[in-house]
Design a protein around this motif. Structure first.
Motif, PDB file in Angstrom:
ATOM      1  N   PRO A 314       0.808  -1.223   0.000  1.00 14.46           N
ATOM      2  CA  PRO A 314       0.000   0.000   0.000  1.00 14.46           C
ATOM      3  C   PRO A 314       0.844   1.277   0.000  1.00 14.46           C
ATOM      4  O   PRO A 314       0.483   2.266  -0.657  1.00 14.46           O
ATOM      5  CB  PRO A 314      -0.826  -0.131   1.293  1.00 14.46           C
ATOM      6  N   VAL A 315       1.957   1.259   0.723  1.00 11.81           N
ATOM      7  CA  VAL A 315       2.833   2.430   0.754  1.00 11.81           C
ATOM      8  C   VAL A 315       3.468   2.644  -0.620  1.00 11.81           C
ATOM      9  O   VAL A 315       3.565   3.783  -1.110  1.00 11.81           O
ATOM     10  CB  VAL A 315       3.914   2.253   1.835  1.00 11.81           C
ATOM     11  N   HIS A 316       3.893   1.552  -1.256  1.00 12.37           N
ATOM     12  CA  HIS A 316       4.485   1.632  -2.597  1.00 12.37           C
ATOM     13  C   HIS A 316       3.473   2.200  -3.598  1.00 12.37           C
ATOM     14  O   HIS A 316       3.804   3.076  -4.413  1.00 12.37           O
ATOM     15  CB  HIS A 316       4.942   0.238  -3.020  1.00 12.37           C
ATOM     16  N   LEU A 317       2.229   1.714  -3.528  1.00 13.05           N
ATOM     17  CA  LEU A 317       1.184   2.217  -4.418  1.00 13.05           C
ATOM     18  C   LEU A 317       0.846   3.675  -4.107  1.00 13.05           C
ATOM     19  O   LEU A 317       0.574   4.467  -5.012  1.00 13.05           O
ATOM     20  CB  LEU A 317      -0.063   1.341  -4.283  1.00 13.05           C
ATOM     21  N   ASP A 318       0.870   4.018  -2.829  1.00 18.31           N
ATOM     22  CA  ASP A 318       0.594   5.396  -2.428  1.00 18.31           C
ATOM     23  C   ASP A 318       1.632   6.351  -3.002  1.00 18.31           C
ATOM     24  O   ASP A 318       1.314   7.465  -3.407  1.00 18.31           O
ATOM     25  CB  ASP A 318       0.566   5.481  -0.898  1.00 18.31           C
ATOM     26  N   HIS A 319       2.893   5.900  -3.067  1.00 16.12           N
ATOM     27  CA  HIS A 319       3.942   6.719  -3.680  1.00 16.12           C
ATOM     28  C   HIS A 319       3.648   6.976  -5.156  1.00 16.12           C
ATOM     29  O   HIS A 319       4.054   8.010  -5.715  1.00 16.12           O
ATOM     30  CB  HIS A 319       5.297   6.029  -3.546  1.00 16.12           C
ATOM     31  N   GLY A 320       2.945   6.029  -5.788  1.00 18.73           N
ATOM     32  CA  GLY A 320       2.601   6.190  -7.195  1.00 18.73           C
ATOM     33  C   GLY A 320       1.314   6.953  -7.417  1.00 18.73           C
ATOM     34  O   GLY A 320       0.866   7.087  -8.562  1.00 18.73           O
ATOM     35  N   GLY A 321       0.702   7.416  -6.342  1.00 21.04           N
ATOM     36  CA  GLY A 321      -0.512   8.205  -6.459  1.00 21.04           C
ATOM     37  C   GLY A 321      -1.796   7.408  -6.498  1.00 21.04           C
ATOM     38  O   GLY A 321      -2.858   7.954  -6.847  1.00 21.04           O
ATOM     39  N   SER A 322      -1.761   6.128  -6.135  1.00 20.41           N
ATOM     40  CA  SER A 322      -2.968   5.302  -6.140  1.00 20.41           C
ATOM     41  C   SER A 322      -3.931   5.763  -5.057  1.00 20.41           C
ATOM     42  O   SER A 322      -3.521   6.150  -3.959  1.00 20.41           O
ATOM     43  CB  SER A 322      -2.611   3.826  -5.925  1.00 20.41           C
ATOM     44  N   TYR A 324      -7.332   5.268  -2.405  1.00 18.34           N
ATOM     45  CA  TYR A 324      -7.772   4.230  -1.471  1.00 18.34           C
ATOM     46  C   TYR A 324      -8.533   3.126  -2.208  1.00 18.34           C
ATOM     47  O   TYR A 324      -8.409   1.944  -1.877  1.00 18.34           O
ATOM     48  CB  TYR A 324      -8.684   4.852  -0.403  1.00 18.34           C
ATOM     49  N   THR A 325      -9.301   3.515  -3.208  1.00 14.13           N
ATOM     50  CA  THR A 325     -10.076   2.526  -3.951  1.00 14.13           C
ATOM     51  C   THR A 325      -9.166   1.548  -4.678  1.00 14.13           C
ATOM     52  O   THR A 325      -9.383   0.332  -4.639  1.00 14.13           O
ATOM     53  CB  THR A 325     -11.000   3.235  -4.968  1.00 14.13           C
ATOM     54  N   VAL A 326      -8.141   2.059  -5.351  1.00 13.56           N
ATOM     55  CA  VAL A 326      -7.199   1.198  -6.072  1.00 13.56           C
ATOM     56  C   VAL A 326      -6.450   0.293  -5.104  1.00 13.56           C
ATOM     57  O   VAL A 326      -6.306  -0.920  -5.338  1.00 13.56           O
ATOM     58  CB  VAL A 326      -6.210   2.041  -6.902  1.00 13.56           C
ATOM     59  N   ILE A 327      -5.969   0.882  -4.011  1.00 12.92           N
ATOM     60  CA  ILE A 327      -5.262   0.076  -3.010  1.00 12.92           C
ATOM     61  C   ILE A 327      -6.176  -1.007  -2.470  1.00 12.92           C
ATOM     62  O   ILE A 327      -5.768  -2.164  -2.287  1.00 12.92           O
ATOM     63  CB  ILE A 327      -4.743   0.976  -1.868  1.00 12.92           C
ATOM     64  N   GLY A 328      -7.439  -0.667  -2.216  1.00 13.91           N
ATOM     65  CA  GLY A 328      -8.385  -1.644  -1.706  1.00 13.91           C
ATOM     66  C   GLY A 328      -8.602  -2.793  -2.669  1.00 13.91           C
ATOM     67  O   GLY A 328      -8.683  -3.960  -2.267  1.00 13.91           O
ATOM     68  N   ALA A 377       6.000   1.904  -9.045  1.00 15.68           N
ATOM     69  CA  ALA A 377       4.869   2.300  -8.199  1.00 15.68           C
ATOM     70  C   ALA A 377       3.597   2.547  -9.010  1.00 15.68           C
ATOM     71  O   ALA A 377       2.493   2.486  -8.475  1.00 15.68           O
ATOM     72  CB  ALA A 377       5.234   3.557  -7.409  1.00 15.68           C
ATOM     73  N   HIS A 378       3.743   2.819 -10.345  1.00  9.57           N
ATOM     74  CA  HIS A 378       2.573   3.063 -11.187  1.00  9.57           C
ATOM     75  C   HIS A 378       2.096   1.799 -11.900  1.00  9.57           C
ATOM     76  O   HIS A 378       1.041   1.827 -12.536  1.00  9.57           O
ATOM     77  CB  HIS A 378       2.907   4.140 -12.236  1.00  9.57           C
ATOM     78  N   ASP A 379       2.859   0.706 -11.792  1.00 11.62           N
ATOM     79  CA  ASP A 379       2.520  -0.530 -12.516  1.00 11.62           C
ATOM     80  C   ASP A 379       1.550  -1.363 -11.674  1.00 11.62           C
ATOM     81  O   ASP A 379       1.904  -2.409 -11.105  1.00 11.62           O
ATOM     82  CB  ASP A 379       3.796  -1.316 -12.818  1.00 11.62           C
ATOM     83  N   VAL A 380       0.309  -0.897 -11.593  1.00 13.61           N
ATOM     84  CA  VAL A 380      -0.681  -1.537 -10.729  1.00 13.61           C
ATOM     85  C   VAL A 380      -0.985  -2.962 -11.183  1.00 13.61           C
ATOM     86  O   VAL A 380      -1.172  -3.856 -10.360  1.00 13.61           O
ATOM     87  CB  VAL A 380      -1.977  -0.694 -10.688  1.00 13.61           C
TER      88      VAL A 380
END
Length: 468
Positions: A314-322, A324-328, A377-380
């Motif tokens: 979640p922290v890695h994704l948050d750095h990429g601007g994701s 809460y919905t995407v992280i969830g 971090a942007h490669d969801v």
């Protein structure tokens, strides 16, 4: 005519005993599954958002890793008390303790958010981690009355039930946040309000429906004459009622209700009374049983690999601007990987063997570390694929390892050994999350993938060599 020296067979007096025990086992699996659904919502939403919440309060990426450490540490600290309570009073007592502490942890976490205190939030997350201890203990409760050759499948059914709550939980965080905001609660309170409600429901299910207690029934291979035919050692009838004048069954060597002696020849079962064996004896069982040590190591490594990568994703994704919905969604798919295929993993472990499934799990964890660790971090999409395989590898390690551990030790010491296993597993996990926060904060998310990949590769090779 010679005298018949065969001991009296009392099974005829209870010719339907096996069928009744099978009926109780089906009810037990249903109750535990229902509890896992509600409890899974709380655990999943905490796993998904606790690290981000700590980061927002503390302003530190490194400290955000302590969120996972706190919850895993809480699960470790509650493992032995949960096991001891189960050994003394049955599974119902142990699970009630675990989920009660988790509920208290939600209240402390909400207070911490109101005060804006990240140290207090970490303290609340330690108590919150007790829910994981309860979930882990539930999987063992599913095997107490299992027939020979079915323990992995029964265990996997309860693990699978977590899918519903675990996948749903993170996706309910957004509505829960809006709901809590409407009542003037602090930002970030929604996930903990949702967890509070889910743990309260879980407690109610355990207290009201887990009757008779599966562990106490498993210990009742033979009943003293003072007990009615259809009762277990705590005096609870098979239909859940409690007769008057019931007394505990004597201790001693135990067999499972289906007649298979669970005590290995080299390990004396001398403590099958209320305590479920001493923890000193549990250490001795682990030292003297290579199969149990192998199972524990596989469970611990699988869990450490999973929580290390999952807690920092979640922290890695948050750095990429994701958002809460995407992280969830990513965490939901990860949790789906952990639980959706559990029945298949259990069936495979019963058919192909425990060790092959453990080795398969290590391979999946390695693939996950390569996929997720090498993603930006942007490669969801790539991170999601890696996290899904991470969950599946964890499932292989947990189910096959737990079944192997339960079968390798005698019933007299089973709860103690299971408690020690969960303690050591969660301590390894807590260490892993601390290391993960330091590695990601000081180096990178990719470096974490390299470290985890090396760990699971070494473990997989050891399992193959140990079997040969």
């Amino acid at each position: 005519m010679t005298a018949d020296t065969t001991p009296p067979d009392i099974s005829g007096a209870r010719s339907d005993g096996g069928e009744r025990i099978a009926t109780v086992q089906r009810r037990t699996l249903a109750v535990l599954s229902a509890a896992q659904i509600s409890g899974g919502i709380g655990v999943a939403v905490g796993l998904a958002f606790s690290s981000v919440t700590v980061k927002e309060l503390s302003g530190s990426t490194t400290l955000s890793g302590l969120a996972g450490t706190a919850t895993v540490l809480g699960a470790a600290l509650l493992a032995l008390p949960t096991a001891r309570s189960s050994g003394r009073g049955g599974r119902r007592a142990g699970l009630t303790l675990a989920y009660g502490c988790a509920l208290l942890g939600c209240l402390v976490s909400l207070l911490a958010l109101t005060m804006g205190s990240w140290p207090l939030l970490l303290a609340g997350l330690v108590l919150f981690g007790a829910a994981s201890a309860g979930n882990l203990a539930s999987r063992y409760a599913a095997t107490d009355l299992s027939a020979p050759g079915h323990s992995a499948r029964h265990l996997s059914l309860v693990v699978w039930a977590t899918t519903i709550g675990a996948v749903t939980g993170p996706n309910l965080a957004g509505p829960a946040e809006r709901f809590s905001a409407g009542f003037g609660l602090a930002p970030g309170s929604g996930p903990f309000v949702l967890a509070l409600l889910s743990f309260a429901i879980t407690l109610g299910v355990i207290l009201l429906a887990l009757r008779p207690d599966p562990l106490l029934l498993a210990r009742s291979a033979s009943l003293p004459p003072s007990l009615p035919p259809d009762t277990v050692p705590d005096g609870t009838a098979l239909d859940g009622t409690i007769p008057e004048a019931a007394s505990p069954a004597p201790g001693g060597r135990s067999t499972t209700p289906h007649g298979s002696d669970s005590t290995p020849p080299s390990v004396p079962a001398t403590a099958s009374g209320k305590g479920g064996g001493t923890f000193r004896a549990a250490w001795r069982v682990l030292r003297e049983t290579p199969l149990a040590r192998r199972a524990l190591a596989a469970i611990a490594v699988s869990h450490t690999a999973m929580v290390s990568i999952m807690s920092m994703t979640p922290v890695h994704l948050d750095h990429g601007g994701s958002t809460y919905t995407v992280i969830g969604i990513v965490i939901s798919l990860h949790i789906a990987g952990m639980y959706v295929l559990s029945p298949v993993v259990g069936w495979l472990a019963d058919r192909a063997g425990r060790t092959p499934v453990l080795v398969l799990g290590m391979g999946l964890l390695l693939t996950s570390a390569v996929l997720a660790g090498g993603a930006g971090a942007h490669d969801v999409t790539r991170i999601t694929a890696g996290l899904t395989l991470l969950g599946l590898g964890w499932s292989c390690g947990l189910i096959a390892g737990s079944a192997m551990l339960s079968e390798a030790v005698p019933l007299a010491h089973r709860t103690s050994v299971q408690g020690l296993s969960d303690l050591l597993t969660n301590l390894c996990g807590a260490t892993g999350t601390v290391a993960a926060g330091v590695i990601v904060g000081g180096l990178s998310y990719g470096a974490l993938g390299v470290a985890v990949g090396g760990m699971v590769t070494i473990t997989g090779a050891w399992l193959v060599l140990s079997r040969n």
